[in-house]
Motif scaffolding. Structure first.
Motif, PDB file in Angstrom:
ATOM      1  N   ILE A  29       0.859  -1.186   0.000  1.00 50.17           N
ATOM      2  CA  ILE A  29       0.000   0.000   0.000  1.00 50.17           C
ATOM      3  C   ILE A  29       0.900   1.242   0.000  1.00 50.17           C
ATOM      4  CG2 ILE A  29      -1.813   1.257   1.244  1.00 50.17           C
ATOM      5  CD1 ILE A  29      -2.517  -1.606   2.477  1.00 50.17           C
ATOM      6  N   ALA A  30       0.931   1.946  -1.134  1.00 47.24           N
ATOM      7  CA  ALA A  30       1.817   3.110  -1.277  1.00 47.24           C
ATOM      8  C   ALA A  30       1.083   4.363  -0.839  1.00 47.24           C
ATOM      9  CB  ALA A  30       2.295   3.224  -2.719  1.00 47.24           C
TER      10      ALA A  30
ATOM     11  N   LEU B 117       6.345  10.068  -2.187  1.00 49.34           N
ATOM     12  CA  LEU B 117       6.436  10.382  -3.618  1.00 49.34           C
ATOM     13  C   LEU B 117       7.690   9.792  -4.259  1.00 49.34           C
ATOM     14  CD1 LEU B 117       5.174  14.097  -3.597  1.00 49.34           C
ATOM     15  CD2 LEU B 117       3.971  12.109  -4.520  1.00 49.34           C
ATOM     16  N   ARG B 118       8.462   9.010  -3.484  1.00 44.34           N
ATOM     17  CA  ARG B 118       9.714   8.460  -4.007  1.00 44.34           C
ATOM     18  C   ARG B 118       9.458   7.095  -4.656  1.00 44.34           C
ATOM     19  NH1 ARG B 118      14.974  10.375  -2.265  1.00 44.34           N
ATOM     20  NH2 ARG B 118      15.718   8.439  -3.202  1.00 44.34           N
TER      21      ARG B 118
ATOM     22  N   PRO C 197      -2.008   2.335  -5.088  1.00 46.78           N
ATOM     23  CA  PRO C 197      -1.561   3.711  -4.833  1.00 46.78           C
ATOM     24  C   PRO C 197      -2.523   4.534  -3.978  1.00 46.78           C
ATOM     25  CG  PRO C 197      -2.612   3.602  -6.968  1.00 46.78           C
ATOM     26  CD  PRO C 197      -2.671   2.196  -6.399  1.00 46.78           C
ATOM     27  N   GLY C 198      -3.746   4.040  -3.701  1.00 48.23           N
ATOM     28  CA  GLY C 198      -4.713   4.856  -2.961  1.00 48.23           C
ATOM     29  C   GLY C 198      -5.101   6.085  -3.754  1.00 48.23           C
ATOM     30  N   TYR C 199      -5.313   7.221  -3.054  1.00 47.90           N
ATOM     31  CA  TYR C 199      -5.571   8.495  -3.758  1.00 47.90           C
ATOM     32  C   TYR C 199      -4.483   9.495  -3.383  1.00 47.90           C
ATOM     33  CZ  TYR C 199      -7.981   9.376   0.718  1.00 47.90           C
ATOM     34  OH  TYR C 199      -8.293   9.490   2.047  1.00 47.90           O
ATOM     35  N   GLY C 200      -4.346  10.560  -4.159  1.00 49.05           N
ATOM     36  CA  GLY C 200      -3.281  11.541  -3.914  1.00 49.05           C
ATOM     37  C   GLY C 200      -1.918  10.925  -4.224  1.00 49.05           C
TER      38      GLY C 200
ATOM     39  N   PHE D 106       4.664   6.277 -12.732  1.00 44.85           N
ATOM     40  CA  PHE D 106       4.710   5.324 -11.600  1.00 44.85           C
ATOM     41  C   PHE D 106       4.025   4.007 -11.989  1.00 44.85           C
ATOM     42  CE2 PHE D 106       2.707   3.884  -7.451  1.00 44.85           C
ATOM     43  CZ  PHE D 106       3.873   3.323  -6.942  1.00 44.85           C
ATOM     44  N   ALA D 107       2.865   4.113 -12.614  1.00 41.43           N
ATOM     45  CA  ALA D 107       2.146   2.895 -13.035  1.00 41.43           C
ATOM     46  C   ALA D 107       3.019   2.071 -13.984  1.00 41.43           C
ATOM     47  CB  ALA D 107       0.829   3.275 -13.706  1.00 41.43           C
TER      48      ALA D 107
END
Ligand code: ADP
Length: 451
Positions: A7-8, A61-62, A80-83, A91-92
């Motif tokens: 979970i990022a 954000l890294r 990634p959740g939100y934000g 990133f994806a």
């Protein structure tokens, strides 16, 4: 199905994803910054990995550190959740190239719908209603002047790569338009590295209407009806409700179906939201597509009975959507109130620090999604939202009453929160009668200041 999911993200959405993982027998792995060390939601994870100091740019954000954590944590997927990195197609792509399934759309679909000019073009093809305006980015100012004269002033100049309400200018005449295009171009180049701007009709009195959609990797997509998020301050949503009150059912169905068609054509897998503005005659105009799960997803879960986060994980793992459109209907009414540690009386100033009192409400139809509790210290580094109160009832009138009782029970201290503001807003005539629009909270506060 996945075995371990990284979970990022942090806070209430991290906890929400952990809960979904448990029901799917997936081991949740969390990352955290030094500012979040010892935070309550981490207790619920199977493993937690520190990825750096408090500031988001050094931790959440890294991309390199998150990928390293996914390897150490032996995850097979990343949520990634939100934000944070949730709408970053790079990133994806890195997740996919590193062998981790990204819980969300493909980088291609994200890029297609995330860019406002691309998205508008595709929306037109899919039959989704969009604002009249320039066809794409503005190459020639004279062309924009001509289009503005045709659609009529006021118009709004917006950045193709824009976000967070930046890179926008309202123009009321030709001089304003010429100046607005120049200013918006400069702002967009500086903020998003992309100077492309476009022009569309500006709506003076609008309601915010958004459609929850979800697609799978087999070409299916459904909508879970809509949410009305017209109670905002400076483009930040405060109160959301589902369904949108007072909307003609045939018009609602048309825009919801067009939204599902849009993500079907974009070959989109995962949860997304198509955002619209609605005018007084209930005409809809698409604003943008958010390519992730949203803060306000629980009210759609309440009225449809569908777990959006679990469904998102399932489709990422390649499962087909477990429901057809005809299986989905609206059951009752739901309202979400964002619990922000902010002082509404002082221009919503964020309130970090130790929570000493935290007593959430209970009872039928009450859901509190939060990572906070008494003894939790709110770090100053992140968003001031510490939870969400989600209330479900058979109809809107009962739902508002149930909200008001929940607000009476909910105690947070010593810091200020947005809760007292909601007690008032929910009883104001524009909200009760659903004649409000996206500027109504700001107008109310302006009037208070003049008293
Ligand atoms: P962002 O990505 O920056 O949030 P949006 O396109 O979602 O940009 O617009 C943000 C807000 O700006 C909307 O919620 C609305 O309040 C206002 N807005 C944007 N476009 C228009 C328009 N054409 N007419 C009126 N208001 C608009």
């Amino acid at each position: 199905m996945f075995k371990r999911l990284l979970i990022a993200n942090r806070g209430e959405i991290a906890l929400r994803i952990i809960r979904a993982c448990r029901e799917l027998d997936i081991a949740p792995v969390c990352v955290y910054s030094q500012a979040d060390a010892g935070a309550p939601w981490l207790e619920q994870a199977d493993q937690s990995l520190c990825i750096g100091p408090g500031p988001s740019k050094d931790s959440y954000l890294r991309i390199d550190r998150i990928i390293a954590a996914a390897e150490v944590g032996r995850a097979d997927a990343i949520h990634p959740g939100y934000g944070f990195l949730s709408e970053n197609s790079h990133f994806a792509e890195v997740c996919r190239d590193s062998g981790f399934e990204f819980v969300g759309p493909s980088p291609e679909a994200m890029h297609l719908l995330g860019d406002k000019v691309n998205c508008k073009r595709l929306a037109r093809q899919a039959g989704t209603p969009v604002f009249p305006g320039t066809d794409g980015g503005i190459e020639d100012i004279e062309e924009a002047v001509k289009v503005a004269a045709e659609i009529g002033y006021p118009v709004i100049v917006k950045a193709a790569g824009g976000g967070g309400g930046r890179g926008m200018r309202i123009a009321r005449d030709e001089t304003g338009l010429r100046e607005g295009i120049e200013a918006a171009r400069q702002e967009a180049a500086a903020a998003f590295g992309n100077p492309m701007v476009y022009v569309e009709k500006y709506l003076e009195h609008a309601r915010h209407f958004e459609v929850q959609v979800i697609g799978d990797k087999h070409g299916h997509a459904v909508h879970l009806f809509e949410r009305d998020c017209s109670s905002q301050r400076r483009h930040q949503k405060l109160i959301e409700e589902a369904p949108a009150p007072g909307v003609d059912h045939a018009k609602r169905l048309k825009v919801c179906e067009a939204s599902a068609e849009l993500i079907r054509q974009a070959k989109y897998a995962g949860a997304a939201t198509c955002e619209f503005l609605m005018d007084r005659d209930q005409n809809f105009y698409m604003l943008e597509v958010n390519t992730r799960v949203q803060v306000e997803h629980p009210i759609s879960e309440a009225i449809t009975g569908i777990d959006i986060v679990k469904t998102g994980i399932r489709v990422a793992a390649g499962e087909p959507l477990p429901m057809k459109q005809s299986d989905i209907s609206i059951n009752g009414h739901a309202i979400e109130l964002r619990v922000n540690a902010e002082d509404p009386a002082r221009n919503f100033m964020p309130q970090a620090g130790l929570i000493e009192t935290f007593v959430p409400p209970g009872g039928m139809g009450i859901r509190v999604d939060t990572h906070a509790r008494a003894g939790y210290r709110i770090p100053a580094n992140y968003d001031s939202m510490i939870g969400k109160l989600i209330v479900h009832a058979p109809d809107r009138e009962t739902c508002i009453k149930r909200c008001l009782q929940a607000l009476r029970e909910f105690k947070i201290g010593p810091m200020r929160s947005t809760l007292p503001l909601y007690e008032r807003l929910l009883q104001e005539a524009p909200f009760v009668e659903a004649t409000h629009d996206i500027k109504w909270v700001e107008r109310l506060q302006d009037a208070d200041r003049k008293k």
